[in-house]
Design an enzyme around this catalytic site. Structure first.
Site, PDB file in Angstrom:
ATOM      1  N   ARG A  33     -29.453   0.936 -53.790  1.00  0.00           N
ATOM      2  CA  ARG A  33     -29.154  -0.503 -53.753  1.00  0.00           C
ATOM      3  C   ARG A  33     -30.431  -1.340 -53.692  1.00  0.00           C
ATOM      4  NH1 ARG A  33     -24.939   2.429 -52.091  1.00  0.00           N
ATOM      5  NH2 ARG A  33     -22.817   1.584 -52.053  1.00  0.00           N
ATOM      6  N   SER A 174     -13.463   3.722 -51.871  1.00  0.00           N
ATOM      7  CA  SER A 174     -14.719   4.054 -52.549  1.00  0.00           C
ATOM      8  C   SER A 174     -15.706   2.901 -52.488  1.00  0.00           C
ATOM      9  CB  SER A 174     -14.452   4.425 -54.013  1.00  0.00           C
ATOM     10  OG  SER A 174     -15.671   4.458 -54.720  1.00  0.00           O
ATOM     11  N   ASP A 327     -19.168  12.388 -46.984  1.00  0.00           N
ATOM     12  CA  ASP A 327     -20.132  13.345 -47.534  1.00  0.00           C
ATOM     13  C   ASP A 327     -20.439  14.490 -46.568  1.00  0.00           C
ATOM     14  OD1 ASP A 327     -20.354  11.973 -49.902  1.00  0.00           O
ATOM     15  OD2 ASP A 327     -22.042  10.755 -49.226  1.00  0.00           O
TER      16      ASP A 327
HETATM   17  C1  S3P Z   1     -21.730   6.274 -51.925  1.00  0.00           C
HETATM   18  C2  S3P Z   1     -20.372   6.261 -51.778  1.00  0.00           C
HETATM   19  C3  S3P Z   1     -19.559   7.471 -51.598  1.00  0.00           C
HETATM   20  C4  S3P Z   1     -20.419   8.694 -51.260  1.00  0.00           C
HETATM   21  C5  S3P Z   1     -21.659   8.755 -52.108  1.00  0.00           C
HETATM   22  C6  S3P Z   1     -22.512   7.525 -51.886  1.00  0.00           C
HETATM   23  C7  S3P Z   1     -22.434   4.999 -52.107  1.00  0.00           C
HETATM   24  O1  S3P Z   1     -18.849   7.723 -52.792  1.00  0.00           O
HETATM   25  O2  S3P Z   1     -19.664   9.867 -51.425  1.00  0.00           O
HETATM   26  O3  S3P Z   1     -22.423   9.895 -51.772  1.00  0.00           O
HETATM   27  O4  S3P Z   1     -23.676   4.952 -51.981  1.00  0.00           O
HETATM   28  O5  S3P Z   1     -21.760   3.986 -52.378  1.00  0.00           O
HETATM   29  P1  S3P Z   1     -17.441   6.996 -53.091  1.00  0.00           P
HETATM   30  O6  S3P Z   1     -17.673   5.567 -53.255  1.00  0.00           O
HETATM   31  O7  S3P Z   1     -16.935   7.633 -54.364  1.00  0.00           O
HETATM   32  O8  S3P Z   1     -16.593   7.331 -51.906  1.00  0.00           O
END
Ligand code: S3P
Length: 450
Positions: A33, A174, A327
């Site tokens: 980000r 998500s 995770d």
């Molecule tokens: C993340 C969101 C998660 C996570 C990934 C990192 C992020 O995925 O599993 O390792 O940085 O927004 P999801 O948004 O698919 O849950």
């Protein structure tokens, strides 16, 4: 190294106590980000503590391809000269996001409301993951996309020339989907709204506010409602990336299952949307304490101390906690193997669409190592054997998934016989210093073809 080259089989042997200080790398989510919002600001953003893992380096290359100037100054110090919201130019070539679902989904959102055409691809793992969860909401802005069957990469997106604001309720918990919609909303006149029924990691919201965007978050009867006012001028920032709790999970869990261990993991971000594993471990009876609890850059931070915990017990992990530790289930299932009783993990369907189907990958490896695992579509249960009683002694597949590879390497530190993964190379996507860091604590990790 993340599955693009020759596989690197790796073995972890049962070891003596793990002792010392584990300085884990910067947070992967925040690192992606920082680069993306830096590229959308006007002026120079300075980032320190950036995770220099392959996933993040692929995002840095992508930001360069869109016209930002991204420079490494060594030791995690980076600068990004941004091009402003809506300032992305069309890349001359395909954007390769490697292994990174976060990278590709966030970048798709970021370019979706600028009238440029971009083709995305990735490695075999990423090219098998669903992108419809992102392209469906982006279509509401007017973004077109065409990819392979089932909404898979390689995929081309045509950014909307005249985007309209969107109100979207995320159908799955998500942060990637939420973030893609919010990033797309940046270049749209008016207000873009995202509602999420379950709170997911909120780094995008926090960082957008930090860069000067107008963004509000309310808890409503429908869920968390995030409202972003489009077309802000984002102001460059000095960002200090906190260390990654998802990487901290590996030395913490290793210490908990390895006899005699006492490991300090300093400066870990304990944002409540990320810290579910640590609460779960404490409920299982782990000797895990927070030292020097403080606030840094608006986020709770502490030094974690993890000690060998001989009396772990299986628990039912509350499904409401899933998003805050999504995770960490692979390594939790390893700890559960050394506990007494059943660890019941429900409401975790999302694990099936990560870098691999993580329930399937862990279940296969744990069973091969002598542990009983039951599973359904959105749940799994691990029946622990107790400390010192997990056989191990097998080679298991890491299926291009860094967290599967690291989870089994942690397991091998406390099984009766060593654990081998067929390919440890994916580890470098998120934790490039894993082998040296764990080795310095006392782990015995070897590359079999070295
Ligand atoms: C993340 C969101 C998660 C996570 C990934 C990192 C992020 O995925 O599993 O390792 O940085 O927004 P999801 O948004 O698919 O849950």
């Amino acid at each position: 190294m993340s599955g693009h080259g020759t596989p690197i089989p790796m073995t972890s042997r049962p070891c003596g106590p793990l002792k010392g200080v584990a300085n884990v790398p910067g947070d992967k989510s925040i690192s992606h980000r920082s680069l993306i919002l830096g590229a959308m600001a006007i002026g120079e953003t300075h980032i320190s503590g950036l995770l220099e893992g392959e996933d993040v380096l692929d995002t840095a290359k992508a930001m360069q391809a869109f016209g930002a100037t991204v420079k490494s100054h060594g030791s995690g110090e980076w600068t990004v000269q941004g091009v402003g919201v809506g300032g992305f130019s069309e890349p001359e070539n395909v954007i390769d996001c490697g292994n990174s679902g976060t990278g590709v989904r966030l970048i798709m959102g970021t370019m979706a409301t600028t009238p440029i055409t971009v083709t995305f691809t990735g490695d075999a793992s990423l090219n098998s993951r669903p992108m419809g969860r992102v392209t469906d909401p982006l279509a509401l802005f007017g973004t077109q996309s065409v990819g392979r069957a089932g909404g898979r990469l390689p995929m081309t997106l045509v950014g909307a020339a005249d985007p309209v604001p969107v109100a979207y309720t995320t159908p799955v918990p998500s942060a990637q989907v939420k973030s893609a919609v919010l990033l797309a909303g940046l270049n749209v006149p008016g207000q873009t709204v995202v509602i999420e029924k379950e709170a997911t990691r909120d780094h995008t919201e926090r960082m957008l506010a930090g860069f000067g965007a107008e963004i509000t978050v309310e808890d409503t009867a429908d869920g968390r409602r995030i409202t972003l006012t489009g077309q802000p001028e984002l102001k460059p920032q000095n960002i200090v990336v906190p260390r990654d709790p998802s990487s901290a999970a590996f030395p913490v869990c290793a210490a908990i299952i390895t006899p005699g261990s006492d490991v300090l993991v300093p400066n870990i971000g304990l944002n409540p949307t990320r810290a579910g594993l640590f609460a779960t471990l404490q409920e299982m009876g782990a000797d895990l304490t927070y030292e020097n609890l403080r606030e840094e850059g608006g986020e709770p931070v502490a030094d974690l101390r993890a000690k060998f915990s001989p009396d772990l017990k299986g628990i039912a992990v509350p499904p409401a906690r899933a998003a805050s530790m999504i995770d960490e289930y692979p390594v939790l299932s390893v700890v559960a193997s050394f506990a007494q009783g059943v660890t019941d993990m429900q409401g975790v369907k999302e694990l099936r669409v990560k870098e691999s189907d993580r329930i399937d990958a862990m279940a296969k490896g744990l069973r091969a190592a002598g542990v009983t695992v039951d599973e359904g579509d959105d749940w799994w249960k691990v029946t622990g054997l107790g400390h010192g009683k997990v056989p191990g002694g097998v080679t298991v597949a890491s299926v291009l998934d860094h967290r599967i590879a690291m989870a089994f390497m942690v397991m091998g530190m406390a099984t009766q016989k060593p654990m081998t993964v067929d390919d440890g190379s994916p580890i470098s996507t998120s934790f490039p210093i894993f082998e040296t860091l764990m080795g310095d604590l006392g782990a015995q990790l070897v590359r079999n073809n070295a």
